[in-house]
Design a protein around this motif. Structure first.
Motif: not given
Length: 630
Positions: A424, A511, A513, A534, A536, A619, A621
């Motif tokens: 990632q 990620h 949220c 990125c 999530c 991942s 996600k």
């Protein structure tokens, strides 16, 4: 005020100062912080009042504040550089690379440091509540934290300003707090306490008020019971003050059979003693200076409106009974009002939660459920789930040649997960390295343990990297790794991202949220910075006070909010254990949700790409949204 010399072992607390009015230092965040310092009798910080304007008159501060509070007045230009990038209040450690900013974060830290300095004072630590979570959730996701930390202080300040020359409307936030105090209390030993209350009511010959009806829609608004309003012997008060004064509530007695066998629906609800329920917590500390200022104006100019707040005024009277509260308040210039007409008041009519209109998404008679009809609807308008090509899918950092503390393998994760984290990072770091220039400021939002930020700080020694994270332990772990590497171009800020006000060139988030991704993109757009995110937790996306979905005008013309939420829910269906066809639909939904985000950014003058990270197995996600201002 007494001047203070900086000590490398003492942290510095910076509070904003704009003006002083009757019973308070403004802004109210400063009154709240000073009140907590007094209540905890905290001496472990160098405290500075930071003038919002040059040449402000501070002569009255000596009279308003106790001599016990050693405070120095400084200008904003005298703030450490890291603090100049944050909203106040803020606490900074020596050396000045680790900062905590925002009211809730700072107050929780003051409590922790006060307790460490005086462990015998258990009541200080208990301000953090059960499981030590009081006001821990950030304001972006917790309505209660937002109400206490942001909206009530701001609403009261606006009310005070407007009341100087007119009769303003009562702030909706104060009405919301009154309604909050009417809700039944939930605590960890809820059933046990409600049975004790039932026993108490039967012993006293009082007709028990059952909790029936709560399952049918919203709970009815409680009126303050006579025993809670006018007696110190109600079960709630006994439980609340036993914790404060270390008294025995007699709870150990075995209940008789008719009490033990009573149905849960027949048990009386517990009533609020304090803001979060039965126990005195940090929320009460935060609300007291705000409510006090509100009541000062109401009692002086609009006393007839006091009867609208039977629960709030009862809480205001009750909080004065808490040991050390009156003394601490007086040291901060807060002198409690005496409200004789309400001391023994019985229930007054007030707003029922059922009568409060809530904003709901209007029903759509043409709505068809499931992702495929929604995806088809988008395709008919020329919107398909298409990814931009990856700029360099095979590029990777030479992890074996990097110091051990740079690698995520240093964290507490399995080898397989550490490998995926490295993959990632390869994707994000490549994009940042291709954009960054010497002297750039790079911000790692929602940084967690610093996996992204630490790699970037190591790879880009001529750039300044800032890690922003709400969780203290994660940031402490990141700083420990940074110290091992000897990095000198990195800052650590524990705060909600909206408290970061500094300028920067590139924002990254791995990620983040739900709507946190949207907050990062918005923050970057406001600063005209590039962003690499990125996303999530698509399933947590929902309309907030800041965002409405779909975000872009292009998607709004085609999809309703409900249809967009369908895409978000199915975008979370990408776990490796799911059937391939289901994962494919989930991936397409992820792409469409991120295309809406990308299109919204393009409408603000950005060039944006939605890219799949490589390998996609790094991942579930695995989308990247890369935006550059045009």
């Amino acid at each position: 005020m007494k001047g203070i010399k900086k000590s490398p072992t003492v942290e510095s607390l910076y509070l904003e100062y704009s003006h002083q009015a009757e019973g308070g230092i403004f802004p109210l965040h400063t009154s709240v912080a000073l009140f907590l310092l007094s209540y905890c009798d905290c001496k472990v910080f160098n405290v500075y009042l930071v003038l919002t304007e040059e040449n402000l008159d501070t002569s009255l501060l000596r009279e308003a504040l106790s001599q016990d509070l050693d405070i120095q007045v400084i200008s904003r230009q005298a703030l450490p550089p890291i603090v100049q990038n944050c909203c106040l209040p803020a606490v900074v450690e020596q050396p000045e690379v680790f900062c905590r900013a925002g009211l809730a974060v700072v107050l929780r830290h003051v409590i922790q440091k006060s307790y460490e300095a005086e462990p015998s004072r258990k009541e200080i630590l208990e301000l953090l509540g059960f499981k030590k979570t009081c006001l821990k959730a950030c304001a972006e996701v917790s309505q209660w934290t937002r109400l206490c930390e942001l909206t009530i202080p701001l609403a009261v300040e606006n009310f005070l300003q407007e009341s100087s020359d007119q009769s303003p409307a009562i702030p909706e936030e104060i009405l919301q707090l009154e309604r909050k105090l009417s809700e039944p209390v939930r605590v960890h030993n809820d059933d046990k306490l409600r049975r004790q209350k039932l026993k108490q009511q039967k012993t006293a010959g009082v007709e028990p008020s059952s909790g029936k009806g709560k399952a049918k829609g919203k709970a009815r608004a409680q009126q303050p019971s006579k025993e809670l309003a006018g007696s110190s012997k109600s079960l709630e008060l006994m439980v609340a003050f036993s914790k404060l004064t270390v008294q025995d509530t007699g709870a150990a007695n075995k209940e008789p059979p008719h009490i033990r066998k009573a149905k849960a629906s027949d048990l009386p609800p517990l009533e609020h003693v304090f803001a979060e329920g039965l126990y005195f917590t940090l929320a009460d500390i935060v609300l007291l200076p705000c409510v006090h200022q509100f009541l000062v104006i109401i009692s002086k100019k609009f006393s007839e409106k006091l009867e609208q707040f039977p629960l709030l005024t009862s809480w205001y009277q009750r909080i004065q009974q808490v040991p050390k509260v009156k003394t601490a308040a007086a040291k901060c210039g807060i002198h409690f009002l005496y409200l004789p007409e309400l001391l023994n008041s019985e229930s007054k009519p007030h707003l029922n939660p059922d009568e409060v209109t809530s904003v709901e998404e209007p029903s759509d008679p043409l709505f068809i459920g499931g992702p495929r009809p929604t995806m088809t609807k988008l395709m008919e308008t020329g919107i398909e789930a298409l990814f931009s090509p990856h700029p360099c899918p095979s590029w990777t950092l030479d992890w074996n040649s990097l110091p051990a503390a740079v690698s995520p393998k240093e964290g507490k994760m399995s080898p397989d997960r550490a490998l995926r984290k490295q993959q990632q990072l390869n994707n994000l770091v490549y994009v940042v390295l291709s954009q960054a220039k010497p002297g750039d400021r790079i911000v790692d939002f929602c940084s967690g343990g610093g996996h992204v930020g630490i790699v970037l700080a190591h790879m880009l020694p001529l750039c300044q990297v800032t890690l922003i994270e709400n969780k203290e332990l994660s940031l402490i772990r990141a700083k420990k790794r940074s110290d091992e590497l000897g990095l000198s171009n990195i800052w650590f800020i524990q705060a909600n991202m909206e408290y970061f006000t500094g300028m920067f060139n590139i924002g990254v988030a791995l990620h983040a949220c739900g709507v946190a991704t949207d907050m990062v993109i918005q923050h970057c757009i406001q600063t005209r910075a590039s962003f690499i995110t990125c996303p999530c937790c698509y399933g947590f996306i929902q309309n907030t006070s800041k965002f409405n979905f779909p975000k872009s005008e292009k998607f709004k013309k085609t999809l309703s909010y409900k249809e967009h939420m369908i895409l978000c829910r199915f975008a979370d269906q990408t776990a490796v254990q799911l059937p391939p066809q289901r994962r494919l639909i989930g991936k397409q939904c992820m792409c469409l949700v991120d295309m809406d985000r990308a299109t919204a950014a393009e409408e603000h003058g950005y060039s944006v790409q939605v890219i799949s990270m490589e390998p996609q197995s790094c991942s579930p996600k695995n989308n990247m949204i890369v935006g550059v201002p045009v």
